[in-house]
Design an enzyme around this catalytic site. Structure first.
Site, PDB file in Angstrom:
ATOM      1  N   GLU A 170      -0.054  -9.428  -0.761  1.00  0.00           N
ATOM      2  CA  GLU A 170      -1.476  -9.793  -0.644  1.00  0.00           C
ATOM      3  C   GLU A 170      -2.139  -9.881  -2.018  1.00  0.00           C
ATOM      4  O   GLU A 170      -2.998 -10.722  -2.243  1.00  0.00           O
ATOM      5  CB  GLU A 170      -2.179  -8.777   0.263  1.00  0.00           C
ATOM      6  CG  GLU A 170      -1.698  -8.914   1.703  1.00  0.00           C
ATOM      7  CD  GLU A 170      -2.216  -7.820   2.626  1.00  0.00           C
ATOM      8  OE1 GLU A 170      -1.993  -6.636   2.309  1.00  0.00           O
ATOM      9  OE2 GLU A 170      -2.856  -8.156   3.629  1.00  0.00           O
ATOM     10  N   GLU A 191       3.957  -4.959   7.688  1.00  0.00           N
ATOM     11  CA  GLU A 191       3.071  -3.951   8.294  1.00  0.00           C
ATOM     12  C   GLU A 191       3.373  -3.727   9.765  1.00  0.00           C
ATOM     13  O   GLU A 191       3.264  -2.614  10.279  1.00  0.00           O
ATOM     14  CB  GLU A 191       1.601  -4.382   8.132  1.00  0.00           C
ATOM     15  CG  GLU A 191       1.054  -4.198   6.726  1.00  0.00           C
ATOM     16  CD  GLU A 191       1.259  -5.387   5.802  1.00  0.00           C
ATOM     17  OE1 GLU A 191       2.141  -6.234   6.083  1.00  0.00           O
ATOM     18  OE2 GLU A 191       0.534  -5.478   4.797  1.00  0.00           O
ATOM     19  N   GLY A 246       0.660  -5.059   0.879  1.00  0.00           N
ATOM     20  CA  GLY A 246      -0.414  -5.223  -0.099  1.00  0.00           C
ATOM     21  C   GLY A 246       0.047  -5.850  -1.402  1.00  0.00           C
ATOM     22  O   GLY A 246      -0.752  -6.463  -2.111  1.00  0.00           O
ATOM     23  N   ALA A 305       0.858  -1.193   0.000  1.00  0.00           N
ATOM     24  CA  ALA A 305       0.000   0.000   0.000  1.00  0.00           C
ATOM     25  C   ALA A 305       0.887   1.233   0.000  1.00  0.00           C
ATOM     26  O   ALA A 305       2.016   1.200   0.494  1.00  0.00           O
ATOM     27  CB  ALA A 305      -0.893  -0.009   1.234  1.00  0.00           C
TER      28      ALA A 305
END
Ligand code: CO8
Length: 255
Positions: free
Chosen positions: A110, A130, A107, A62
């Site tokens: 992911e 994270e 992300g 992200a």
């Protein structure tokens, strides 16, 4: 546009191209990924490759700079939005292959976990870092990683935030294979191993396996019986069995 979509033979190729930020997932890119998935759903393709542009990264996660100073409500909405977009890869009519060609963090990993298969180039590095930001994974990592590598390995990766290299990722089953050479070519070569088969049969098999981890075994076996019976009724099943008897190559028509 930071998401490129092209078609090579009967395979769609989605490339994240925001190299100045190592292909990090801004909210705008999440929107673009969704639009690309919508397009793939209408394309005459038999597989989707997902990869990152440039020599360094699949996707660095992200966009951390966008995440700061957001309200709790905005953060929750952002998480749910990313989850929903990535979930569409799971249910796409064709199998997807992430070719992890460099960093795949947060992300980014992911996104790869939401694909059906993961290939990694030898310089690939993966992790869910994270925790180092005081955050936890939000685009499906806590749910998909344990399903792929098991609870203990997933907890280790998530709680330590450590980086896993390509060899270790292969050993733990996080990636299916290591690949050499150009990422898209490697993805295409892998895709050809299954795109030759009947799409209905591929989809029934994929659905049965995907649902295996969500239901008790006795229910999963019923799903297997239901989908296996549907596969048996297809013209392609008749063709496949006839071709075996005739000692010729089957000509599947996705019917
Ligand atoms: N977000 C924004 N910018 C990034 C990101 C990122 N995730 N990663 C790299 N960049 C930018 C850098 O800021 C830098 O930009 P600039 O030149 O303007 O400073 C540029 O990309 C190049 O990066 P580096 O100079 O850091 O390159 P290095 O080769 O030195 O390092 C790393 C590469 C190790 C990948 C390093 O960039 C890094 O650690 N990046 C962050 C990785 C990370 O922590 N990812 C997880 C993010 S959190 C997340 O994904 C949560 C998902 C769910 C959230 C739900 C939200 C709603």
């Amino acid at each position: 546009m930071s998401v490129k979509l092209e078609q090579r033979d009967d395979v769609a190729i989605l490339t994240l191209d925001r190299q100045e930020a190592l292909n990090a997932l801004s909210f705008a890119i999440i929107d673009e990924i969704e639009q690309a998935i919508d397009k793939v759903a209408g394309m005459p393709v038999r597989a989707l490759i997902v990869t990152g542009a440039g020599p360094k990264a699949f996707c660095a996660g992200a966009d951390i700079k966008e995440l700061r100073h957001r309200s709790l409500a905005q953060q929750r909405a952002g998480i749910e939005r990313g989850q929903a977009v990535f979930a569409r890869l799971d249910t796409l009519k064709v199998a997807s292959i992430a070719v992890i060609n460099g960093y795949a963090f947060g992300g980014g990993l992911e996104l790869a976990l939401a694909c059906t298969f993961r290939l990694a180039t030898r310089n690939a590095k993966m992790g869910l870092p994270e925790i180092k930001l005081g955050l936890t994974p939000g685009y499906g990592g806590t749910q998909r990683l344990p399903r792929v590598v098991g609870e203990a390995r997933a907890l280790e990766m998530i709680l330590t935030g450590r980086t896993v290299d390509a060899e270790e990722a292969l050993r733990m089953g996080l990636v299916n294979r290591l690949v050499d050479g150009e990422a898209v070519e490697a993805g295409l070569a892998f895709a050809r191993e299954f795109t030759v088969y009947s799409l209905p049969a591929l989809n029934f098999a994929r659905q049965a396996v995907q649902r295996a981890l969500d239901v008790p075994v006795h229910e999963g076996l019923k799903i297997e019986a239901d989908l296996g019976s549907l596969a048996f009724r297809t013209a392609d099943a008749e063709e496949g069995m006839a071709a075996f008897s005739d000692k010729r190559k089957a000509a599947f028509r996705d019917e």
